[in-house]
Design a protein around this motif. Sequence first.
Motif, PDB file in Angstrom:
ATOM      1  N   VAL A   1       7.286  36.441 -26.814  1.00 52.68           N
ATOM      2  CA  VAL A   1       6.954  37.735 -26.211  1.00 52.68           C
ATOM      3  C   VAL A   1       7.972  38.129 -25.129  1.00 52.68           C
ATOM      4  O   VAL A   1       8.138  39.306 -24.829  1.00 52.68           O
ATOM      5  CB  VAL A   1       5.505  37.709 -25.657  1.00 52.68           C
ATOM      6  CG1 VAL A   1       5.373  36.714 -24.514  1.00 52.68           C
ATOM      7  CG2 VAL A   1       5.060  39.087 -25.198  1.00 52.68           C
ATOM      8  N   HIS A   2       8.667  37.138 -24.573  1.00 47.87           N
ATOM      9  CA  HIS A   2       9.646  37.411 -23.513  1.00 47.87           C
ATOM     10  C   HIS A   2      11.088  37.406 -24.036  1.00 47.87           C
ATOM     11  O   HIS A   2      12.027  37.393 -23.240  1.00 47.87           O
ATOM     12  CB  HIS A   2       9.527  36.381 -22.394  1.00 47.87           C
ATOM     13  CG  HIS A   2       8.220  36.410 -21.667  1.00 47.87           C
ATOM     14  ND1 HIS A   2       7.677  37.558 -21.154  1.00 47.87           N
ATOM     15  CD2 HIS A   2       7.328  35.426 -21.369  1.00 47.87           C
ATOM     16  CE1 HIS A   2       6.516  37.291 -20.569  1.00 47.87           C
ATOM     17  NE2 HIS A   2       6.274  36.007 -20.706  1.00 47.87           N
ATOM     18  N   ALA A   3      11.271  37.433 -25.359  1.00 45.29           N
ATOM     19  CA  ALA A   3      12.607  37.267 -25.948  1.00 45.29           C
ATOM     20  C   ALA A   3      13.638  38.276 -25.439  1.00 45.29           C
ATOM     21  O   ALA A   3      14.821  37.958 -25.359  1.00 45.29           O
ATOM     22  CB  ALA A   3      12.519  37.327 -27.474  1.00 45.29           C
TER      23      ALA A   3
ATOM     24  N   ASN B   1      -8.475  29.942 -14.599  1.00 49.58           N
ATOM     25  CA  ASN B   1      -7.223  29.182 -14.563  1.00 49.58           C
ATOM     26  C   ASN B   1      -6.125  29.987 -13.886  1.00 49.58           C
ATOM     27  O   ASN B   1      -5.380  29.466 -13.063  1.00 49.58           O
ATOM     28  CB  ASN B   1      -6.808  28.783 -15.984  1.00 49.58           C
ATOM     29  CG  ASN B   1      -5.515  28.007 -15.996  1.00 49.58           C
ATOM     30  OD1 ASN B   1      -5.268  27.205 -15.103  1.00 49.58           O
ATOM     31  ND2 ASN B   1      -4.684  28.258 -16.981  1.00 49.58           N
ATOM     32  N   ARG B   2      -6.038  31.281 -14.225  1.00 46.66           N
ATOM     33  CA  ARG B   2      -4.966  32.085 -13.618  1.00 46.66           C
ATOM     34  C   ARG B   2      -5.171  32.235 -12.107  1.00 46.66           C
ATOM     35  O   ARG B   2      -4.200  32.319 -11.344  1.00 46.66           O
ATOM     36  CB  ARG B   2      -4.830  33.423 -14.342  1.00 46.66           C
ATOM     37  CG  ARG B   2      -4.263  33.197 -15.770  1.00 46.66           C
ATOM     38  CD  ARG B   2      -3.971  34.470 -16.510  1.00 46.66           C
ATOM     39  NE  ARG B   2      -2.882  35.251 -15.955  1.00 46.66           N
ATOM     40  CZ  ARG B   2      -1.596  35.088 -16.257  1.00 46.66           C
ATOM     41  NH1 ARG B   2      -1.220  34.153 -17.101  1.00 46.66           N
ATOM     42  NH2 ARG B   2      -0.684  35.875 -15.733  1.00 46.66           N
ATOM     43  N   GLU B   3      -6.451  32.230 -11.692  1.00 43.29           N
ATOM     44  CA  GLU B   3      -6.746  32.279 -10.256  1.00 43.29           C
ATOM     45  C   GLU B   3      -6.275  30.986  -9.574  1.00 43.29           C
ATOM     46  O   GLU B   3      -5.649  31.032  -8.505  1.00 43.29           O
ATOM     47  CB  GLU B   3      -8.262  32.438 -10.118  1.00 43.29           C
ATOM     48  CG  GLU B   3      -8.764  32.875  -8.777  1.00 43.29           C
ATOM     49  CD  GLU B   3     -10.286  33.012  -8.829  1.00 43.29           C
ATOM     50  OE1 GLU B   3     -10.805  33.761  -9.703  1.00 43.29           O
ATOM     51  OE2 GLU B   3     -10.952  32.346  -8.025  1.00 43.29           O
TER      52      GLU B   3
ATOM     53  N   VAL C   1       3.284  25.722 -13.651  1.00 40.75           N
ATOM     54  CA  VAL C   1       2.230  25.830 -14.655  1.00 40.75           C
ATOM     55  C   VAL C   1       2.339  27.114 -15.462  1.00 40.75           C
ATOM     56  O   VAL C   1       2.886  28.126 -14.998  1.00 40.75           O
ATOM     57  CB  VAL C   1       0.816  25.775 -14.010  1.00 40.75           C
ATOM     58  CG1 VAL C   1       0.426  24.349 -13.658  1.00 40.75           C
ATOM     59  CG2 VAL C   1       0.706  26.694 -12.809  1.00 40.75           C
ATOM     60  N   HIS C   2       1.818  27.043 -16.677  1.00 46.65           N
ATOM     61  CA  HIS C   2       1.591  28.221 -17.522  1.00 46.65           C
ATOM     62  C   HIS C   2       0.108  28.291 -17.824  1.00 46.65           C
ATOM     63  O   HIS C   2      -0.537  27.255 -18.010  1.00 46.65           O
ATOM     64  CB  HIS C   2       2.353  28.109 -18.853  1.00 46.65           C
ATOM     65  CG  HIS C   2       1.839  29.054 -19.907  1.00 46.65           C
ATOM     66  ND1 HIS C   2       2.244  30.364 -19.968  1.00 46.65           N
ATOM     67  CD2 HIS C   2       0.901  28.896 -20.881  1.00 46.65           C
ATOM     68  CE1 HIS C   2       1.581  30.966 -20.967  1.00 46.65           C
ATOM     69  NE2 HIS C   2       0.760  30.097 -21.531  1.00 46.65           N
ATOM     70  N   GLY C   3      -0.423  29.509 -17.947  1.00 44.25           N
ATOM     71  CA  GLY C   3      -1.794  29.679 -18.419  1.00 44.25           C
ATOM     72  C   GLY C   3      -1.893  30.901 -19.298  1.00 44.25           C
ATOM     73  O   GLY C   3      -1.301  31.940 -18.990  1.00 44.25           O
ATOM     74  N   SER C   4      -2.645  30.812 -20.389  1.00 42.30           N
ATOM     75  CA  SER C   4      -2.843  31.960 -21.284  1.00 42.30           C
ATOM     76  C   SER C   4      -3.407  33.135 -20.490  1.00 42.30           C
ATOM     77  O   SER C   4      -4.132  32.950 -19.514  1.00 42.30           O
ATOM     78  CB  SER C   4      -3.826  31.615 -22.391  1.00 42.30           C
ATOM     79  OG  SER C   4      -3.446  30.444 -23.057  1.00 42.30           O
ATOM     80  N   ASP C   5      -3.093  34.359 -20.962  1.00 34.58           N
ATOM     81  CA  ASP C   5      -3.491  35.534 -20.180  1.00 34.58           C
ATOM     82  C   ASP C   5      -4.624  36.363 -20.796  1.00 34.58           C
ATOM     83  O   ASP C   5      -5.055  37.338 -20.191  1.00 34.58           O
ATOM     84  CB  ASP C   5      -2.270  36.416 -19.879  1.00 34.58           C
ATOM     85  CG  ASP C   5      -1.533  36.872 -21.117  1.00 34.58           C
ATOM     86  OD1 ASP C   5      -2.066  36.738 -22.237  1.00 34.58           O
ATOM     87  OD2 ASP C   5      -0.394  37.367 -20.963  1.00 34.58           O
ATOM     88  N   ALA C   6      -5.099  36.002 -21.992  1.00 33.54           N
ATOM     89  CA  ALA C   6      -6.172  36.784 -22.635  1.00 33.54           C
ATOM     90  C   ALA C   6      -6.772  35.950 -23.771  1.00 33.54           C
ATOM     91  O   ALA C   6      -6.145  34.987 -24.232  1.00 33.54           O
ATOM     92  CB  ALA C   6      -5.601  38.088 -23.182  1.00 33.54           C
TER      93      ALA C   6
HETATM   94 MG    MG Z   1       2.440  34.866 -19.050  1.00 30.67          MG
END
Ligand code: MG
Length: 137
Positions: free
Chosen positions: A51-53, A84-86, A114-119
């Motif tokens: 998605v960030h390509a 998690n995002r919090e 860290v990474h966390g899914s957003d939806a």
């Molecule tokens: Mg993201």
Amino acid sequence: TERTLSIIKPDATNRNLTGKINAKFEEAGLRIVAQKRIQLTKAQAGQFYAVHAERPFFDELTDFMASAPVVVQVLEGEGAIAKNREVMGATNPADAAPGTIRAEFAESVGENSVHGSDAPDTAAEEIAFFFSGLELV
Ligand code: MG
Ligand code: ATP
């Protein structure tokens, strides 16, 4: 209950912070229901962050994600994605709220621990990217 995909990134595994980061998740009521340590190739990192390509930081991001082992994990709990995002805090540690993982541990906007899914849809995709049905109970 909801599930989300979390990654403890190379800057954090290099500094041996997996346990301290996991404690933050557990203190917030998130349960680690799957976890493994792997090393991504640059191509796999690019597939994960497809998605960030087109972003200017894509090359730097995929080099970084492939630079050392990561810990990929599935976190479960009520509202796990948002919770998690919090707990992670803002992408840029300079903007992250006190007590969050990124405020305490992240080194920069790129090396942010860290990474966390957003939806819900991305959480389902990202969990399936790393874990098979047999690994999830
Ligand atoms: Mg993201
Ligand atoms: P993540 O998706 O890793 O959980 P995020 O959702 O907070 O983080 P995104 O906008 O999705 O942030 O960016 C993905 C990742 O790309 C960031 O976590 C960070 O590692 C990297 N990144 C984002 N912006 C920059 C930037 N300006 N410079 C370098 N790297 C960046």
